[in-house]
Enzyme design. Structure first.
Site, mmCIF file in Angstrom:
data_model
loop_
_atom_site.group_PDB
_atom_site.id
_atom_site.type_symbol
_atom_site.label_atom_id
_atom_site.label_comp_id
_atom_site.label_asym_id
_atom_site.label_seq_id
_atom_site.Cartn_x
_atom_site.Cartn_y
_atom_site.Cartn_z
ATOM 1 N N SER A 66 26.231 -20.714 39.091
ATOM 2 C CA SER A 66 26.533 -21.444 40.327
ATOM 3 C C SER A 66 26.337 -20.607 41.583
ATOM 4 C CB SER A 66 27.948 -22.022 40.288
ATOM 5 O OG SER A 66 28.920 -21.002 40.310
ATOM 6 N N THR A 98 31.952 -22.353 38.623
ATOM 7 C CA THR A 98 33.119 -22.402 39.507
ATOM 8 C C THR A 98 32.890 -21.750 40.868
ATOM 9 O OG1 THR A 98 34.000 -20.368 38.499
ATOM 10 C CG2 THR A 98 34.735 -22.478 37.573
ATOM 11 N N ASP A 99 31.915 -20.846 40.982
ATOM 12 C CA ASP A 99 31.756 -20.104 42.238
ATOM 13 C C ASP A 99 31.463 -21.007 43.431
ATOM 14 O OD1 ASP A 99 32.246 -17.741 40.964
ATOM 15 O OD2 ASP A 99 30.195 -16.988 41.030
ATOM 16 N N THR A 154 29.412 -21.196 34.051
ATOM 17 C CA THR A 154 30.150 -20.505 32.992
ATOM 18 C C THR A 154 30.464 -21.423 31.833
ATOM 19 O OG1 THR A 154 31.131 -19.018 34.634
ATOM 20 C CG2 THR A 154 32.236 -19.163 32.494
ATOM 21 N N TYR A 169 28.940 -12.190 30.513
ATOM 22 C CA TYR A 169 28.342 -13.385 29.921
ATOM 23 C C TYR A 169 27.149 -13.817 30.746
ATOM 24 C CZ TYR A 169 30.697 -15.997 33.636
ATOM 25 O OH TYR A 169 31.113 -16.462 34.853
ATOM 26 N N LYS A 182 38.421 -22.226 45.234
ATOM 27 C CA LYS A 182 38.582 -21.198 44.209
ATOM 28 C C LYS A 182 39.359 -20.050 44.832
ATOM 29 C CE LYS A 182 36.136 -18.491 40.734
ATOM 30 N NZ LYS A 182 34.839 -18.145 40.096
ATOM 31 N N GLU A 217 44.915 -20.019 71.101
ATOM 32 C CA GLU A 217 44.531 -18.776 71.772
ATOM 33 C C GLU A 217 43.120 -18.857 72.347
ATOM 34 O OE1 GLU A 217 45.881 -14.923 70.094
ATOM 35 O OE2 GLU A 217 46.447 -16.125 68.343
#
Length: 366
Positions: free
Chosen positions: A98, A131-132, A52, A65, A204, A321
């Site tokens: 990304s 960023t992903d 981005t 975008y 993120k 557990e």
């Protein structure tokens, strides 16, 4: 140092009359700073991968975008004052969104960083990234770059053509952190929106908000603004693993737990040749009785199974557990499923195959 090409393109993108170069060729071109000043500035290698931060608007929606539309050189040219922080060299490793990030780009980044440090080409590295998957790239590099010199990832939540684009400020602050002597010995870090996060801790956490990156279990390691860099925690030793020479990582699948879960995804992963499975479990990494039976079949077939969690906060503890000792399982501790997958891949590639030695690596530092 490199020249900035394509400035008319960036000017058109940003809607301004002209964009001035922020740095120039070392050979013969006039330098923006006095020679003695440039010599004293740290050398920062900028590796651009797209995302981005390198995107521009598209008319398909109000926030639409296209990622990777601007080069790294053009991106740097739009960051006022960055030339006063460091001597910059920019290289384009890839120019992709990304969500298309992959292990081959990771290997390219790791080898270029290693070469730059081994040949004393740079004092620090800044990577521009979408960023992903930024947290995954940062975590991979953190585990294979054994050097005290800083490696910083940065990006943006808004493309370069957006109103109040956040990329230039993030880029400026990433270079500022990279150039700061306090950043040495801290491993790979992520810098966005005035915060410095560790590669292990950062995730993120919001789909669109500027303040999307947080470290829910560990907290930020520092803060940065145009005037200062402040680290809140001391540097500590990092574990490092060898980079596979064949540029291949073992197949590790992530299986997401849910109500009414059976063992089909687990059985299919084993049939598909997975050497490892990470379960994004419920709560403290829990799964249904049927899924646990599938996990037991997987471990008996030699597949390493790591219990992580689909919950955003908290640690996955051993033998609560689920009887990890009985089933031969690994608890992911603070690592989310996507990071647990990367660490397991690297450990398997380095010949670590038993649950005990893999658990030791996951628990390092805790």
């Amino acid at each position: 140092m490199v020249s900035v090409r394509g400035l008319p393109i960036l000017a058109a993108i940003l809607g301004v009359a002209s964009v001035m170069p922020v740095f120039s060729h070392a050979e013969g071109a006039s330098a923006p700073l006095a020679a003695h000043q440039q010599v004293s500035l740290p050398r920062v290698l900028v590796l651009a991968t797209g995302g981005t931060i390198s995107g521009k608007a598209d008319t398909r929606s109000a926030i639409g975008y296209d990622a990777g539309a601007v080069t790294g050189e053009q991106l740097i040219a739009g960051v006022p004052g960055v030339e006063k922080l460091a001597q910059l060299q920019v290289e384009q490793i890839s120019n992709i969104a990304s969500q298309n990030m992959n292990s081959q780009v990771w290997f390219k980044l790791a080898e270029r960083i290693r070469r730059a440090f081994a040949h004393n080409e740079a004092d620090a590295v800044v990577i521009t990234h979408g960023t992903d998957t930024m947290e995954e790239t940062a975590f991979f590099l953190d585990n294979v770059i054994a050097d005290a010199r800083p490696v910083i990832l940065t990006g943006a939540m808004r493309p370069s053509t957006a109103i109040s684009a956040d990329g230039p400020a993030n880029m400026y602050e990433a270079v500022k952190v990279a150039a700061d002597p306090q950043a040495r010995g801290r491993g790979v870090m992520v810098v966005l929106n005035d915060e410095v996060q560790s590669a292990r801790g950062v995730s993120k956490m919001h789909t669109t908000a500027l303040q999307t990156f947080h470290s829910p279990n560990l907290g930020p390691v520092g803060y940065v603004d145009p005037a200062s860099v402040r680290f809140m925690t001391p540097a500590k030793p990092q574990q490092h693993l060898a980079l596979p020479a064949d540029h291949k990582l073992p197949r590790v699948q992530i299986v997401y737990a849910h109500a009414d879960m059976d063992a089909q995804q687990i059985d299919d992963a084993v049939k598909g040749g997975a050497r490892g499975i990470v379960v994004a479990g419920m709560g403290d990494g829990n799964v249904s009785t049927d899924a646990l039976a599938g996990i037991e079949r997987a471990t008996k077939a030699g597949v390493v199974v790591v219990r992580s969690t689909r919950v955003g906060n908290g640690f996955v503890n051993r033998d609560v557990e689920v009887d990890d000792d009985h089933y031969g399982l690994v608890a992911s501790m603070d690592l989310n499923p996507q990071k647990a997958r990367i660490l397991l891949q690297l450990l398997l590639a380095n010949g670590k195959t038993t649950a005990a030695e893999i658990q030791k690596a996951f628990s390092a530092g805790f």
